[in-house]
Motif scaffolding. Structure first.
Motif, PDB file in Angstrom:
ATOM      1  N   ASN A  48       0.815  -1.272   0.019  1.00 32.71           N
ATOM      2  CA  ASN A  48       0.129  -0.058  -0.125  1.00 32.71           C
ATOM      3  C   ASN A  48       0.831   1.181   0.164  1.00 32.71           C
ATOM      4  OD1 ASN A  48      -2.423   1.384  -0.090  1.00 32.71           O
ATOM      5  ND2 ASN A  48      -2.689   1.399   2.049  1.00 32.71           N
ATOM      6  N   ALA A  49       2.083   1.084  -0.438  1.00 32.22           N
ATOM      7  CA  ALA A  49       2.880   2.303  -0.654  1.00 32.22           C
ATOM      8  C   ALA A  49       2.825   2.754  -2.151  1.00 32.22           C
ATOM      9  CB  ALA A  49       4.531   2.039  -0.317  1.00 32.22           C
ATOM     10  N   ASN A  50       1.721   3.266  -2.512  1.00 32.96           N
ATOM     11  CA  ASN A  50       1.572   3.613  -3.916  1.00 32.96           C
ATOM     12  C   ASN A  50       2.265   4.745  -4.377  1.00 32.96           C
ATOM     13  OD1 ASN A  50      -0.771   1.527  -3.777  1.00 32.96           O
ATOM     14  ND2 ASN A  50      -2.059   3.175  -3.356  1.00 32.96           N
ATOM     15  N   LEU A  51       2.711   5.742  -3.800  1.00 25.25           N
ATOM     16  CA  LEU A  51       3.558   6.549  -4.041  1.00 25.25           C
ATOM     17  C   LEU A  51       4.858   6.352  -4.471  1.00 25.25           C
ATOM     18  CD1 LEU A  51       3.981   9.841  -4.670  1.00 25.25           C
ATOM     19  CD2 LEU A  51       4.666   9.922  -2.147  1.00 25.25           C
ATOM     20  N   LEU A  52       5.450   5.374  -3.280  1.00 21.25           N
ATOM     21  CA  LEU A  52       6.745   4.798  -3.522  1.00 21.25           C
ATOM     22  C   LEU A  52       6.830   3.952  -4.756  1.00 21.25           C
ATOM     23  CD1 LEU A  52       9.625   4.859  -2.386  1.00 21.25           C
ATOM     24  CD2 LEU A  52       8.765   2.760  -0.891  1.00 21.25           C
ATOM     25  N   ALA A  53       5.784   3.118  -5.009  1.00 16.85           N
ATOM     26  CA  ALA A  53       5.764   2.155  -6.112  1.00 16.85           C
ATOM     27  C   ALA A  53       5.633   3.048  -7.278  1.00 16.85           C
ATOM     28  CB  ALA A  53       4.508   1.534  -6.167  1.00 16.85           C
ATOM     29  N   ALA A  54       4.974   4.103  -7.608  1.00 16.82           N
ATOM     30  CA  ALA A  54       5.076   4.884  -8.750  1.00 16.82           C
ATOM     31  C   ALA A  54       6.332   5.379  -8.867  1.00 16.82           C
ATOM     32  CB  ALA A  54       3.906   6.055  -8.635  1.00 16.82           C
ATOM     33  N   ILE A  55       6.945   6.271  -7.836  1.00 14.40           N
ATOM     34  CA  ILE A  55       8.245   6.460  -8.103  1.00 14.40           C
ATOM     35  C   ILE A  55       9.304   5.573  -8.541  1.00 14.40           C
ATOM     36  CG2 ILE A  55      10.113   7.530  -6.853  1.00 14.40           C
ATOM     37  CD1 ILE A  55       7.988   9.146  -5.175  1.00 14.40           C
ATOM     38  N   GLN A  56       9.036   4.574  -7.839  1.00 11.72           N
ATOM     39  CA  GLN A  56      10.196   3.185  -8.496  1.00 11.72           C
ATOM     40  C   GLN A  56       9.907   2.907  -9.809  1.00 11.72           C
ATOM     41  OE1 GLN A  56      12.071   1.260  -6.818  1.00 11.72           O
ATOM     42  NE2 GLN A  56      12.429  -0.283  -8.106  1.00 11.72           N
ATOM     43  N   LEU A  57       8.670   3.083 -10.287  1.00 13.98           N
ATOM     44  CA  LEU A  57       8.352   2.830 -11.822  1.00 13.98           C
ATOM     45  C   LEU A  57       8.822   4.071 -12.694  1.00 13.98           C
ATOM     46  CD1 LEU A  57       4.746   1.117 -11.645  1.00 13.98           C
ATOM     47  CD2 LEU A  57       7.057   0.065 -12.492  1.00 13.98           C
ATOM     48  N   ILE A  58       8.337   5.429 -12.383  1.00 17.10           N
ATOM     49  CA  ILE A  58       8.865   6.364 -13.207  1.00 17.10           C
ATOM     50  C   ILE A  58      10.356   6.573 -13.105  1.00 17.10           C
ATOM     51  CG2 ILE A  58       8.656   8.862 -13.260  1.00 17.10           C
ATOM     52  CD1 ILE A  58       5.686   8.423 -12.359  1.00 17.10           C
ATOM     53  N   VAL A  59      10.902   6.514 -12.024  1.00 15.45           N
ATOM     54  CA  VAL A  59      12.471   6.918 -11.628  1.00 15.45           C
ATOM     55  C   VAL A  59      13.295   6.089 -12.217  1.00 15.45           C
ATOM     56  CG1 VAL A  59      14.351   7.970 -10.236  1.00 15.45           C
ATOM     57  CG2 VAL A  59      11.775   8.708 -10.076  1.00 15.45           C
ATOM     58  N   LEU A 120       2.634   3.380   8.911  1.00 14.38           N
ATOM     59  CA  LEU A 120       2.698   3.089   7.636  1.00 14.38           C
ATOM     60  C   LEU A 120       1.456   2.587   6.968  1.00 14.38           C
ATOM     61  CD1 LEU A 120       6.003   1.046   7.905  1.00 14.38           C
ATOM     62  CD2 LEU A 120       5.726   3.510   7.022  1.00 14.38           C
ATOM     63  N   THR A 121       0.419   2.472   7.585  1.00 17.21           N
ATOM     64  CA  THR A 121      -0.821   2.019   7.014  1.00 17.21           C
ATOM     65  C   THR A 121      -1.274   3.141   5.888  1.00 17.21           C
ATOM     66  OG1 THR A 121      -2.129   2.829   8.669  1.00 17.21           O
ATOM     67  CG2 THR A 121      -1.370   0.784   8.932  1.00 17.21           C
ATOM     68  N   ALA A 122      -1.168   4.448   6.203  1.00 19.82           N
ATOM     69  CA  ALA A 122      -1.702   5.374   5.130  1.00 19.82           C
ATOM     70  C   ALA A 122      -0.674   5.675   4.218  1.00 19.82           C
ATOM     71  CB  ALA A 122      -2.245   6.390   5.871  1.00 19.82           C
ATOM     72  N   SER A 123      -0.983   5.688   2.667  1.00 18.72           N
ATOM     73  CA  SER A 123      -0.132   6.144   2.092  1.00 18.72           C
ATOM     74  C   SER A 123       0.200   7.649   1.684  1.00 18.72           C
ATOM     75  CB  SER A 123      -0.651   5.661   0.484  1.00 18.72           C
ATOM     76  OG  SER A 123       0.446   5.996  -0.290  1.00 18.72           O
ATOM     77  N   PRO A 124       1.202   8.060   2.162  1.00 22.26           N
ATOM     78  CA  PRO A 124       1.451   9.747   2.133  1.00 22.26           C
ATOM     79  C   PRO A 124       1.013  10.415   0.717  1.00 22.26           C
ATOM     80  CG  PRO A 124       3.545   8.562   1.855  1.00 22.26           C
ATOM     81  CD  PRO A 124       2.580   7.617   2.029  1.00 22.26           C
ATOM     82  N   HIS A 125       0.525  11.604   0.961  1.00 26.71           N
ATOM     83  CA  HIS A 125       0.280  12.340  -0.247  1.00 26.71           C
ATOM     84  C   HIS A 125       1.551  12.990  -0.760  1.00 26.71           C
ATOM     85  CE1 HIS A 125      -3.990  11.933   0.506  1.00 26.71           C
ATOM     86  NE2 HIS A 125      -3.863  12.309   1.587  1.00 26.71           N
ATOM     87  N   VAL A 126       1.517  13.370  -1.979  1.00 29.21           N
ATOM     88  CA  VAL A 126       2.672  13.925  -2.813  1.00 29.21           C
ATOM     89  C   VAL A 126       3.164  15.326  -2.061  1.00 29.21           C
ATOM     90  CG1 VAL A 126       3.463  14.772  -4.996  1.00 29.21           C
ATOM     91  CG2 VAL A 126       1.973  12.929  -5.133  1.00 29.21           C
ATOM     92  N   ALA A 127       2.182  15.984  -1.759  1.00 34.00           N
ATOM     93  CA  ALA A 127       2.476  17.418  -1.007  1.00 34.00           C
ATOM     94  C   ALA A 127       3.344  17.083   0.280  1.00 34.00           C
ATOM     95  CB  ALA A 127       1.409  18.036  -0.736  1.00 34.00           C
ATOM     96  N   ASP A 128       2.872  16.276   1.019  1.00 33.09           N
ATOM     97  CA  ASP A 128       3.507  15.605   2.076  1.00 33.09           C
ATOM     98  C   ASP A 128       4.992  15.324   1.966  1.00 33.09           C
ATOM     99  OD1 ASP A 128       1.234  16.265   3.437  1.00 33.09           O
ATOM    100  OD2 ASP A 128       0.434  14.302   3.725  1.00 33.09           O
ATOM    101  N   VAL A 129       4.998  14.273   0.913  1.00 28.87           N
ATOM    102  CA  VAL A 129       6.379  14.028   0.377  1.00 28.87           C
ATOM    103  C   VAL A 129       7.314  15.228   0.084  1.00 28.87           C
ATOM    104  CG1 VAL A 129       7.656  12.516  -0.860  1.00 28.87           C
ATOM    105  CG2 VAL A 129       5.655  11.657  -0.079  1.00 28.87           C
TER     106      VAL A 129
END
Length: 163
Positions: A48-59, A120-129
């Protein structure tokens, strides 16, 4: 279902990593690296770390892997050239791999796995990161930027035409 997906992504990551380490063809190594990075991104999605997964795929799977493939194709005489490491390179890489494995095993053994991961249960928002990268984690963020700049300068130096 999640258990099956976990084993699938873990198997893809492990198999691709072994393929990347053992392949002597640089293009096959890059494809195996893509499988490894994609498998790790799948594991991030399962956590459930969607932001990290998206960053992994993009970067990593997108940008870095494309950069590696273009770098190999622009600097090498043939993209299908065989890699033949010397005995010293093999010994050095095995030493570094053993050192990294020892460090990871040590960290895993010292970690306190009994604490719940409530944060870690909630996925952080892009603005928070973004806010954390520019406040709390500014020094590591800039250190990574300098490291990437050094890598790009080194790659440009290595790609220069020989005289």
């Amino acid at each position: 279902m999640e258990t099956l997906a976990f084993y699938l992504f873990a198997g893809v990551s492990l198999g691709s990593a072994v393929g990347a380490a053992l392949s002597k063809n640089i293009v096959r190594t890059a494809v195996c690296l893509l499988g490894t990075l994609g498998g790790v991104a799948g594991l991030y999605f399962l956590l459930n770390a969607n932001l990290l997964a998206a960053i992994q795929l993009i970067v990593y799977a997108g940008g870095t892997l494309i950069l590696i493939v273009f770098g190999v194709m622009l600097t090498s005489k043939s993209p299908y050239a065989k890699l033949t490491p010397t005995r010293g390179q093999v010994v050095g890489s095995v030493f570094v791999a053993a050192l990294l494995a020892t460090g990871l095993i040590t960290l895993m053994n010292r970690a306190d796995w009994s604490k719940p991961s409530g944060e870690l249960t909630a996925s952080p928002h892009v603005a928070d990161v973004g806010r954390m990268l520019l406040t709390d984690y500014l020094v590591p963020f800039e250190a990574a930027s300098v490291l990437l700049l050094v890598v790009m300068i080194g790659a440009a130096y290595m790609a220069r035409p020989e005289k």
